[in-house]
Design an enzyme around this catalytic site. Structure first.
Site, mmCIF file in Angstrom:
data_model
loop_
_atom_site.group_PDB
_atom_site.id
_atom_site.type_symbol
_atom_site.label_atom_id
_atom_site.label_comp_id
_atom_site.label_asym_id
_atom_site.label_seq_id
_atom_site.Cartn_x
_atom_site.Cartn_y
_atom_site.Cartn_z
ATOM 1 N N LYS A 11 6.527 1.872 0.561
ATOM 2 C CA LYS A 11 7.897 1.614 0.197
ATOM 3 C C LYS A 11 7.772 1.454 -1.231
ATOM 4 O O LYS A 11 6.876 0.865 -2.017
ATOM 5 C CB LYS A 11 8.387 0.386 0.864
ATOM 6 N N ASP A 141 6.248 -8.356 3.929
ATOM 7 C CA ASP A 141 6.658 -6.840 3.681
ATOM 8 C C ASP A 141 6.697 -6.253 4.963
ATOM 9 O O ASP A 141 7.078 -5.149 5.394
ATOM 10 C CB ASP A 141 5.925 -6.345 2.730
HETATM 11 P P1 ATP Z 1 1.987 -5.728 -0.958
HETATM 12 O O1 ATP Z 1 2.011 -5.699 0.503
HETATM 13 O O2 ATP Z 1 1.829 -7.207 -1.387
HETATM 14 O O3 ATP Z 1 3.076 -5.347 -1.627
HETATM 15 P P2 ATP Z 1 0.374 -4.113 -2.098
HETATM 16 O O4 ATP Z 1 1.245 -2.825 -1.786
HETATM 17 O O5 ATP Z 1 0.390 -4.356 -3.659
HETATM 18 O O6 ATP Z 1 0.613 -4.999 -1.143
HETATM 19 P P3 ATP Z 1 -2.084 -3.221 -0.591
HETATM 20 O O7 ATP Z 1 -2.269 -1.706 -0.780
HETATM 21 O O8 ATP Z 1 -1.279 -3.628 0.589
HETATM 22 O O9 ATP Z 1 -1.251 -3.703 -1.926
HETATM 23 O O10 ATP Z 1 -3.263 -4.063 -0.716
HETATM 24 C C1 ATP Z 1 -3.324 -5.408 -1.189
HETATM 25 C C2 ATP Z 1 -4.797 -5.825 -0.919
HETATM 26 O O11 ATP Z 1 -4.768 -6.164 0.606
HETATM 27 C C3 ATP Z 1 -6.137 -5.102 -1.341
HETATM 28 O O12 ATP Z 1 -6.458 -5.379 -2.535
HETATM 29 C C4 ATP Z 1 -6.954 -5.052 0.145
HETATM 30 O O13 ATP Z 1 -7.933 -6.115 -0.525
HETATM 31 C C5 ATP Z 1 -6.050 -5.877 0.939
HETATM 32 N N1 ATP Z 1 -6.019 -5.136 2.293
HETATM 33 C C6 ATP Z 1 -6.068 -5.717 3.478
HETATM 34 N N2 ATP Z 1 -5.777 -4.516 4.362
HETATM 35 C C7 ATP Z 1 -5.458 -3.499 3.815
HETATM 36 C C8 ATP Z 1 -5.073 -2.067 4.077
HETATM 37 N N3 ATP Z 1 -4.867 -2.016 5.354
HETATM 38 N N4 ATP Z 1 -4.759 -1.315 3.281
HETATM 39 C C9 ATP Z 1 -4.911 -1.596 1.977
HETATM 40 N N5 ATP Z 1 -5.281 -2.887 1.438
HETATM 41 C C10 ATP Z 1 -5.604 -3.770 2.395
#
Ligand code: ATP
Length: 323
Positions: A11, A141
């Site tokens: 998203k 989210d």
């Molecule tokens: P948010 O949901 O806060 O917007 P984001 O999109 O910035 O998150 P993600 O790719 O979800 O970032 O990753 C944030 C952190 O979550 C990563 O640094 C990782 O350590 C952890 N994490 C836990 N599970 C997952 C997963 N399935 N995929 C990616 N990261 C994960």
């Protein structure tokens, strides 16, 4: 042994207003989420001798109980212990295509995919509302990720007002591979610098929610969804992300990238979530390709990655099932 493969889309936030503080320590938000076509593939398999396993080869993604996909399976096993015992455990494999820690909710989407996958594999027949309630326990989210599309969200992002789906809008996503922004840091810094602007009372917060819900961005998106393409050029001045106020001054590289994309894209550019991804909107696939090519030649840095994709109406969708 049942196995489901699900698309778990990323998203972006077209609007992110920080409304105030909450008693639980999170921030009260008004935000517009938009699903995009860039998606991970999550394979959920039941029948693993009573254990939960998660496997993802991408750098930065944990393969343990801290993975959101694992946490989703653990939550389902707690709530539906008979199904967990009957089907004998869960194995999850994640094919990562969404950049990690990028402000694109990749992990949240993976958590949502496991909720939907286990609902199917265990034949629970949960409603979308029930899935979203479980999702809210995993993260702010995650409820949006279940249904996807276009939605205005309030609370900490989990109270959803779905909007009519907007399609035929393209975007260029850009991200420095080696750059990370901590989401807690971004919110804490925002509070320290701009907390004086917060709506202090529940009434004042509700008034800001109402203003966002009936505001010009939501009206333009609704016009767009109804087929009024003129609404597209109206979006540019209406894009808003309060976190840019703290992230851009602290990360000049992101600010430079955002300004470049904003100059190149007639429909405007903005950072997504707490960054570091930046997106530029485009009215056609060819315009998005042109913006990407121009940005690449202006910033020829091998650390900078680009994707061209488009808005999507889809949330978590099974793409494959085997019994
Ligand atoms: P948010 O949901 O806060 O917007 P984001 O999109 O910035 O998150 P993600 O790719 O979800 O970032 O990753 C944030 C952190 O979550 C990563 O640094 C990782 O350590 C952890 N994490 C836990 N599970 C997952 C997963 N399935 N995929 C990616 N990261 C994960």
């Amino acid at each position: 042994m049942k196995s489901y493969s699900l698309r778990s889309p990323a998203k972006i936030n077209l609007y992110l207003e920080i409304v105030g503080d909450r008693p639980d320590g999170f921030h009260e938000l008004a935000t517009v989420f938009q699903s995009i076509d860039l998606a991970d593939l999550v394979h959920v398999r039941s029948g693993m001798q009573g254990v939960i396993q998660v496997e993802c080869a991408a750098e930065g993604v944990p393969n343990d109980a801290s993975n959101l996909a694992y946490r989703a399976a653990a939550l389902m096993s707690e709530r539906f212990p008979e199904a967990f015992a009957k089907f004998g455990g869960v194995a999850i494999e994640i094919e990562k295509r969404i950049p990690v820690a990028a402000g694109l909710a990749g992990g949240s989407g993976n958590g949502a995919a496991v909720l939907v996958g286990l609902d199917l594999a265990w034949g629970l027949g949960l409603t979308q509302g029930e899935l979203q309630e479980l999702a809210a326990e995993l993260g702010s989210d995650v409820p949006f990720c279940v249904g996807g599309g276009t939605a205005l969200a309030t609370g900490r992002g989990e109270v959803l007002d779905p909007l009519a789906g907007v399609d035929q809008v393209w975007l260029v996503l850009a991200k420095y591979r080696s750059l990370g922004v901590s989401t807690p840091w971004a919110y804490q810094t925002y509070r320290a610098q701009f907390g004086a602007e917060y709506a202090r009372t529940p009434e004042a917060q509700a008034a800001r929610h109402t203003a966002a819900k009936s505001g010009p961005l939501v009206r333009s998106l609704q016009a767009l969804a109804a087929g009024d393409r003129a609404g597209l050029s109206a979006l540019r001045p209406l894009l808003r992300n309060d976190l840019e106020r703290v992230v851009l001054p602290a990360h000049p590289q992101i600010a430079q990238l955002r300004d470049l994309l904003d100059r190149l894209a007639p429909l405007g550019a903005m950072m997504s979530g707490s960054g570091p991804s930046v997106f530029a909107l485009a009215e056609s696939a060819s315009q998005a390709q042109e913006i990407q090519a121009a940005a690449r030649s202006a910033l020829p840095d091998p650390d900078l990655e680009f994707w061209v994709t488009q808005f999507s109406a889809a949330g978590i969708r099974p793409v494959n099932q085997s019994v």
